[in-house]
Enzyme design. Structure first.
Site, PDB file in Angstrom:
ATOM      1  N   GLU A 100       0.836  -1.197   0.000  1.00 47.23           N
ATOM      2  CA  GLU A 100       0.000   0.000   0.000  1.00 47.23           C
ATOM      3  C   GLU A 100       0.876   1.256   0.000  1.00 47.23           C
ATOM      4  OE1 GLU A 100      -2.518   2.718  -0.318  1.00 47.23           O
ATOM      5  OE2 GLU A 100      -3.282   0.647  -0.371  1.00 47.23           O
ATOM      6  N   ASP A 138       5.681   1.857  -3.134  1.00 48.83           N
ATOM      7  CA  ASP A 138       5.208   1.785  -4.515  1.00 48.83           C
ATOM      8  C   ASP A 138       5.252   0.344  -5.010  1.00 48.83           C
ATOM      9  OD1 ASP A 138       5.038   1.888  -7.397  1.00 48.83           O
ATOM     10  OD2 ASP A 138       5.564   4.009  -7.303  1.00 48.83           O
ATOM     11  N   ASP A 168      -6.925   2.928  -8.250  1.00 43.95           N
ATOM     12  CA  ASP A 168      -7.350   4.319  -8.428  1.00 43.95           C
ATOM     13  C   ASP A 168      -7.516   4.624  -9.915  1.00 43.95           C
ATOM     14  OD1 ASP A 168      -7.608   7.108  -8.483  1.00 43.95           O
ATOM     15  OD2 ASP A 168      -6.315   7.348  -6.733  1.00 43.95           O
ATOM     16  N   LYS A 186      -9.302  12.446 -13.981  1.00 38.77           N
ATOM     17  CA  LYS A 186      -8.968  13.541 -14.890  1.00 38.77           C
ATOM     18  C   LYS A 186      -8.040  13.060 -16.009  1.00 38.77           C
ATOM     19  CE  LYS A 186      -9.469  17.232 -11.455  1.00 38.77           C
ATOM     20  NZ  LYS A 186      -8.804  18.354 -10.763  1.00 38.77           N
ATOM     21  N   ASP A 235     -14.800  -0.901 -10.710  1.00 37.95           N
ATOM     22  CA  ASP A 235     -16.159  -0.466 -11.040  1.00 37.95           C
ATOM     23  C   ASP A 235     -16.144   0.561 -12.170  1.00 37.95           C
ATOM     24  OD1 ASP A 235     -14.901   1.377  -9.217  1.00 37.95           O
ATOM     25  OD2 ASP A 235     -16.827   2.397  -9.027  1.00 37.95           O
ATOM     26  N   THR A 272     -13.680  -5.699  -0.382  1.00 41.74           N
ATOM     27  CA  THR A 272     -13.108  -4.525   0.276  1.00 41.74           C
ATOM     28  C   THR A 272     -14.235  -3.589   0.701  1.00 41.74           C
ATOM     29  OG1 THR A 272     -12.962  -3.160  -1.726  1.00 41.74           O
ATOM     30  CG2 THR A 272     -11.130  -4.687  -1.316  1.00 41.74           C
ATOM     31  N   PHE A 319     -14.474  -0.575  -0.263  1.00 37.14           N
ATOM     32  CA  PHE A 319     -14.874   0.130  -1.484  1.00 37.14           C
ATOM     33  C   PHE A 319     -15.825  -0.726  -2.310  1.00 37.14           C
ATOM     34  CE2 PHE A 319     -14.429   1.571  -5.852  1.00 37.14           C
ATOM     35  CZ  PHE A 319     -14.519   2.945  -5.710  1.00 37.14           C
TER      36      PHE A 319
END
Length: 206
Positions: free
Chosen positions: A62, A89, A112, A116, A148, A185, A187
């Site tokens: 993480e 990383d 993630d 943008k 998702d 999770t 999320f």
């Protein structure tokens, strides 16, 4: 004055504290298969898997140290020997700290999406990242990825489906979500309860 940070070693270790390539037998104290959770967040999946499958060594990675430490704290409270979190990383972990073909399974759940346009270059899945997965996963091992975000899943699928070292497989059915353990999770739970479609991928390392 802020409280001092609790030392969670060996359950949480910063990646830059690790010298050279990780020896899994020394790291976990056994020779069990290694399952890698990339971007483990607060560690719901990692913790529950560590408890449910003591025959497997579970390693989370993480980038956000505070999130990673939360997951590691849950593992530390139970003194679970088969669960660890590395802070740092994932690309550095895969390229420098893991021996080739030494991981049985790699998982990337809800990476993630960097919405943008100018930020999409920051997305984890790239040609280089797919190559790194091919480098560390054993022949006959697997890569799982869920998201998702439909357009991101199209990118992930294109990279993995057309990679010379991977073969796409049909993922197992998604849990029905009848109780908390059906969600991978936090999320995943939020997005399913919001009615979102979850796109799931599974690939075999040839």
């Amino acid at each position: 004055m802020p409280a001092p940070t609790v030392d969670l070693r060996p359950y949480f270790i910063a990646l830059d504290e690790i010298e050279g390539v990780i020896d899994w037998t020394e790291f976990f104290g056994n020779d069990h298969p290694v399952d890698l959770d990339i971007g483990c967040g607060r560690g719901k999946f990692l913790f529950e898997s560590t408890v449910a499958h003591p025959e497997i060594n579970w390693l989370g990675c993480e980038l956000d140290y505070s999130e990673g430490r939360r997951g590691a704290s849950r593992i530390a409270k139970r003194s679970l020997p088969n669960g660890r979190v590395l802070g740092g990383d994932a690309r550095e972990l895969l390229s420098k700290k893991i021996a080739p073909h030494s991981v049985d399974v790699a998982r990337v759940y809800f990476p993630d999406p960097w919405w943008k346009t100018k930020h999409k270059r920051r997305r984890l899945f790239t040609d280089e990242f797919a190559d790194l997965l091919a480098r560390v996963v054993k022949h006959g091992g697997h890569v799982h990825s869920w998201t998702d975000v439909e357009d991101y899943f199209e990118v992930i699928s294109a990279l993995m489906n057309h990679h010379a070292e991977f073969e796409p497989l049909t993922p197992p059915p998604e849990p029905e979500g009848k109780d908390d353990l059906d969600y991978l999770t936090g999320f995943h739970r939020r997005r399913k309860l919001a009615g979102c479609t979850i796109y799931r991928g599974l690939w075999l390392r040839k």
